[in-house]
Motif scaffolding. Sequence first.
Motif, mmCIF file in Angstrom:
data_model
loop_
_atom_site.group_PDB
_atom_site.id
_atom_site.type_symbol
_atom_site.label_atom_id
_atom_site.label_comp_id
_atom_site.label_asym_id
_atom_site.label_seq_id
_atom_site.Cartn_x
_atom_site.Cartn_y
_atom_site.Cartn_z
ATOM 1 N N GLY A 13 5.354 -60.324 16.066
ATOM 2 C CA GLY A 13 5.934 -61.621 16.414
ATOM 3 C C GLY A 13 6.996 -61.387 17.473
ATOM 4 N N ASN B 88 7.394 -62.332 20.433
ATOM 5 C CA ASN B 88 7.819 -63.426 21.297
ATOM 6 C C ASN B 88 7.950 -62.932 22.735
ATOM 7 N N ASP C 58 1.919 -60.439 19.161
ATOM 8 C CA ASP C 58 2.238 -61.830 18.850
ATOM 9 C C ASP C 58 0.905 -62.583 18.835
ATOM 10 N N MET D 22 10.824 -59.796 12.487
ATOM 11 C CA MET D 22 11.968 -60.707 12.489
ATOM 12 C C MET D 22 11.488 -62.140 12.738
HETATM 13 C C1 LIG Z 1 10.775 -67.579 15.333
HETATM 14 S S1 LIG Z 1 9.859 -66.582 16.442
HETATM 15 C C2 LIG Z 1 10.669 -65.020 16.215
HETATM 16 C C3 LIG Z 1 10.664 -64.211 17.458
HETATM 17 C C4 LIG Z 1 11.391 -62.866 17.382
HETATM 18 N N1 LIG Z 1 10.741 -61.956 16.482
HETATM 19 C C5 LIG Z 1 12.832 -63.048 17.002
HETATM 20 O O1 LIG Z 1 13.229 -62.689 15.888
HETATM 21 O O2 LIG Z 1 13.588 -63.570 17.815
HETATM 22 C C6 LIG Z 1 8.316 -66.335 15.603
HETATM 23 C C7 LIG Z 1 7.292 -65.569 16.419
HETATM 24 O O3 LIG Z 1 6.235 -65.165 15.556
HETATM 25 C C8 LIG Z 1 5.005 -65.424 16.172
HETATM 26 N N2 LIG Z 1 4.003 -65.571 15.117
HETATM 27 C C9 LIG Z 1 3.794 -66.635 14.306
HETATM 28 N N3 LIG Z 1 2.786 -66.392 13.473
HETATM 29 C C10 LIG Z 1 2.342 -65.135 13.738
HETATM 30 C C11 LIG Z 1 1.309 -64.314 13.198
HETATM 31 N N4 LIG Z 1 0.515 -64.753 12.232
HETATM 32 N N5 LIG Z 1 1.144 -63.081 13.714
HETATM 33 C C12 LIG Z 1 1.939 -62.630 14.737
HETATM 34 N N6 LIG Z 1 2.922 -63.372 15.280
HETATM 35 C C13 LIG Z 1 3.126 -64.603 14.790
HETATM 36 C C14 LIG Z 1 5.249 -66.665 17.006
HETATM 37 O O4 LIG Z 1 4.286 -66.832 18.037
HETATM 38 C C15 LIG Z 1 6.649 -66.397 17.527
HETATM 39 O O5 LIG Z 1 6.639 -65.662 18.720
#
Ligand SMILES: C[S@@+](CC[C@H](N)C(=O)[O-])C[C@H]1O[C@@H](n2cnc3c(N)ncnc32)[C@H](O)[C@@H]1O
Length: 229
Positions: free
Chosen positions: A42, A44, A64, A107
């Motif tokens: 994730g 981002n 992601d 995170m």
């Molecule tokens: C709230 S953001 C957090 C971004 C970063 N990790 C941070 O802590 O600032 C959530 C991220 O998780 C990704 N995400 C959501 N569901 C996911 C999944 N099933 N597998 C991988 N990434 C995912 C979203 O696309 C997004 O980029």
Amino acid sequence: MRIGGIETAPQHFLGDYPNFKWEGFKHIVPDDLAGRSVLDIGCNAGFYTMEMKRRNAGRVVGIDSDARYLEQARFAAKHEGLDIEYRQMSVYEVPQLKERFDLVIFMGVLYHLRHPLLALDLLYEHVVDDMMLFQCLQRGDERIPDLQENYDFSEWSLFDQPDYPKLFFVEERYASDPTNWFLPNTAAMEAMLRSAGFVIRENPEREVYLLGRGKRHYAVEPPSFVKQS
Ligand SMILES: C[S@@+](CC[C@H](N)C(=O)[O-])C[C@H]1O[C@@H](n2cnc3c(N)ncnc32)[C@H](O)[C@@H]1O
């Protein structure tokens, strides 16, 4: 986030996010990662992958599920001259990586999942070699209750105790974000991590943990599609 000193989202409702958040707990990650491997799930726009590379990490992989974020991450890493691999992949697909990482970063993702325990089980079984930097939005009581080993089937009032482990199902009715599903209170968060096999090494601020590997302790083995073959 800043690229070349320029703030990329000056109007963001959380301010200079995630930089100001990172400032509060960056001391729990080794200053020098000395060539160690890192997986950011994730990732981002790649903030943590770039910070880890700046800390001398070796192989850094960011995954992601959203291709648009990965495009931003590739753009930012290229601009900063950092060698990072980005792949479009869901957390549920991590067994396909067939690799364990010294540091896994997970995170701000768990509460976006419909199957949070499956994700934690897969991470423990397939990718976390040593430590995991973890954060999940929490709501409700922040205390850890003193629980008995077991309760009788007739026990009822326990579940009304505010600090009892609770996982709130917010469906599509929280923070105008239809991708929010389950929000744990602190006791539930720590119990879920524990039952997936993780131990808490550090908890520098609410919601943020540095985890290590412990022993799984549930009586029923995970299904074969979760377990490493
Ligand atoms: C709230 S953001 C957090 C971004 C970063 N990790 C941070 O802590 O600032 C959530 C991220 O998780 C990704 N995400 C959501 N569901 C996911 C999944 N099933 N597998 C991988 N990434 C995912 C979203 O696309 C997004 O980029």
